[in-house]
Design a protein around this motif. Sequence first.
Motif: not given
Lengths: 1016, 141
Positions: B67, B84-85, B88-89, B91-92, B95, B101-102, B105
């Motif tokens: 971010x 971007x959110x 993140x979601x 990739x959340x 994972x 794999x994570x 960032x």
Amino acid sequence: MKSLVFRIWFPFVAFFLCVFAVVAYYYSIKQEQVYIENRKFELQELAKSVALAVELSLENDNLNGLKKALDLAKSSNDFEKVSVVIKDENGNKVEQFSNPETSKLSVLKLDNEKYIFQKYPFKSEILSGEIYVVSSKAKIDQVIFELNLPLYAILISLFFISAIIFYFFARWLVRPIKELNVLSIAIKNNQESDFQLQAGVANEIDILGETLNSLYKDLKMERKRNDEILESLELQVIERTKENLQLSLVAKHAINGILIADKDRRILWANKSLCDITGYSLEELIGNTPKMFQFEKTDPATIARINEGLIRNEIVKEQVLNKGKDGREYWLELNIVPVVENGQVTSYVAVETDITDRVLDENSLKKSEEQNRRILENASEMIHTLDNNGNLLWANKSWLMTIGVSQDQIKGKSITEFLHPNTMVEFGQVMPKLLAGESVDNLECIFLTKTKNELQLRGKTIPLIENGVVVGSQAYLNNVTKIVEAERTIRDKSNLQDLLMRISTKYINLPIELLDQTIMDSLRDIANFVMADRAYIFNYHLKKGYCEYKYEWVTEGVEPQIDELKTISLDTMPFWLEKHQNREFVIVENADEVVEENIRQLLVTEGIKSLITIPIHDDERLVGFVGFDLLKTHRSFSEDEKEILVLFSQMIVNVYKRLDYIRELNESKSKIEEVNASLEQRVAENTKKNLDLSKSIIEQEKLATIGEISAGIAHDLNTPLGTIKVGADNVRFMLSSILKRELNSLSKVDLEMIHKRIETTETEMFVGGLQLRKEKVELLKQLSEDYPDYDALFQEKIADFLVKARVSSNEREFIQKVYSSAHPLLFVEILYQVQMAAAQLETIKKSSDKAVKVVQDVRSFIKGEVSQNEKKEFNIRENISTVLGIFNYELRQDVDLKFEVEPNLTMVGYDVKLFQLWSNLIKNAFEAMDNQQEKYIGIFSKVENGKLLLTFENNGPKIPDEVMENMFKKFYTTKAKKSGTGLGLSIVKNILHEHNASIEVFSDEQVTRFIVTFVL
Amino acid sequence: MVFRIVILVQFLVFTSILFGQTFSDYKVIGNTTGVTELTQAQVKSYFKGKYTLWGNNKSVKVVLHSSESPQAEKVAKLIFNTTHTGVKKYWLSLVFQGRANPPVYCDSDLEVLTYVKKTPGAIGIIKDETSCPSQYVIQIK
């Protein structure tokens, strides 16, 4: 199931089983609750940590924490699913994702029976929602089970242990009751019990048991007593009943008639048998008296006796003749018993037996006895009857008349008074048998008459048995006195004949050395036969005037006289001599009664009681006499005996004659043996001469062979001898040449080198010029290169000598030494000369070896049989080679020789003789091929089946049939003109025979083949 | 009407020019990936965690902008077509579900570049202007 032990044990066990089951059940339920609570707490914590991780990862842009949290959760927690449920502001689900992704569980609609879950909220600026963690209850159950497993095992073990303990407790509890049970059963079954009061224990059960036991014993005794009384009463009743029954049965069914009458003798009852006997029915009998059976033949005296007995109330037994209803007469044996009660006869019981048959039998028996008595009385046999003690009871007429006594005279006397003493033994053996009830057949005995004459009797004796008891014996004898005498006479004659036959057969083929003993044995046998005590043979020597005591036999206890009376002058025995010359016996039956005084004195002095002498005549000539003296008894000699003694005397004559014959025969035999011996000697001498002759013939054959091949032998010797001569000249020349040179110019080292080369190097000196030139060119080139300092001519000379000395170009070291020498050219020249000389000497040696071999071969061939007496093992190829060596010259005359014999073949034989064999075969082959241009000889070996086959073949012409048939015969030859001896092949055959070998011949236009077969 | 349409078109063009970021504005960088060029679709797939291994069996390590990075939104838009959110979601969820794999960032292009340089298998995206050794650049076809 009905057992008391089981009834006591089972409830306890069931109770404990229930207790354990309940405990296990509730414990597991409680555990499950606790576990679920714990599990929920764990899930809650897990959800919490995941929610935190999600929040942090969202806020910090770092998802590593979330991954680690999830990995940790997976590794440390056993959950079905963890989900992220994203919700909007209103709490509605927007999105959801789970781990594991593939799980189909719906976290929002879970079956609470199967799963437990916990949730925890998370919130971040971006997202918010809840984390759900779900776990399966099935795994909880399994975990709880595994946790409780030890408890279950303990509970089960406790259950079984308690079950066992309770079992034994139950048995202990029940034991007294069981014993009481046993006791009561025993009482019930009236049996003995082994219940005993335990010492020191006095509980109620034991006291009860003891009391019961004691009561039981008392009861038992009482019962036993009662039983005994009852038993005896029963027995009595039974007996009485049985008696009555038996009596009634007997009465009814008895074979005898039974009749019951009242005191007035009126019939009250009769049984069936009586009805059958009398012919009357029971109804006809009842009311009548026994008088109804009587008739005119009934004996009144008997009836009177019966009445009298009855009046006296006695038991009456009588026999009476009655008549039946049908008129049949019958005898009855009556047995009448009065039945008395209170002193008064109340009835009579009569047992009546029909004895009609018996009476009739008795009457007929009496008649038979009377008849038999008359027969026995008048029989021709001597019959007597004895009692058990052997005393005479009776004898028939024949017996009495033969013995000469009367019936009264014998009664009560013992039979032994009439027996001959010789027969007493037999009497002692016969009597026990008779007393044992056995008959004796073939009885032989000797009786004495009143006048003491002997009677020979034969017959048999039987025991007399009455009622199974031996009461005496009876003998049936025949007078066989005369028969016995005749038998004796015949027997004696037969024995004597047998004796003579035996004696005479002994002399057949008797060996002369056994003659005296046999004569003695014969004298003994005849003496025993005639019961003589002395037997003897005298030989008359009439011309010499004496009588020779030749043979004597005496019985035991009698002194022999042969040693004292060796000879008796004939003057002292004129009586005997005259009698014997007249072919008369001299018989003295009683020496005491001899009339002539001197003879009587002589006999008595010698103790002779009786004698007999029999003259022995050989045709007309009186030879001697045989005599038999009796010293113990007097006896006369029967005509038969005399006749047989004459035969014996004749037999002695024959024996004497045989002796003479044998003597003459022996004399002839020895003469013949002498003649035979001289004949054998002459035959042996002639045989030896023949053998020598055949040997010389064989030697001649050999020499003939040698003569024929001598040209070849001479040639074979000339060649090596010539070589030796030339070689010797050459060596002399070379030595002369060497010694002329300046040897002192060569150093000792040089000379040693030359010597060493000669000793160590074997070189072929005789090489073609072409090869020498070639080697020389090659060596020259090499020398020019290696030793460029020397001029060409020098090099050429050096090369020339080196090549001739057979030094190759490879031997650089040696060549170096040559060049190192002070005088290289001289060196090589001397080297060459010395080498040539050495080579010549080698040639001389080989030639002389060859000559020696030729001579040896010939010597071996000539050596012959003189020195060979034993077989030995030898090599076959070498053996044949020796012979081939002899024919070497001939073989080199364009003969195609194929010599294919195995080099390792050996055999055992006369190797030298075999030279002759091979030589004959080979020689014959050469002679056969004499007119041929192309000559072939083949020698082959083959071993098969333990045999060695040697084939000698040639391509000579076919052998004619006539020659084939006769070729092996002695002196048969086809070479008469060429001094052929005709013995060659016959000698071959002999040699083969000595080796147990054979030969076969085959011949056709192409080949003639001799195949010799040896057995290995 | 026509004017409005023209204005709208221009606005759209402007915004697309302004906001319509394309790969030409960025360069994709990678370290020991075994590839020298990729298509756009492939690039997106890598960044979306669709591939976990390179052709040379190296693990794919996705490098994203955080971010704090000025490129965060643009890259999110370019690659993921979301904010971007959203990234993140996205990739959340990946994972969480264990599918990837994570990602890492980074706060800037420089950080992205630095990380990619030192991490074999890493893939990142930076502004084209950002200087980068050519060996790390993956050409976009």
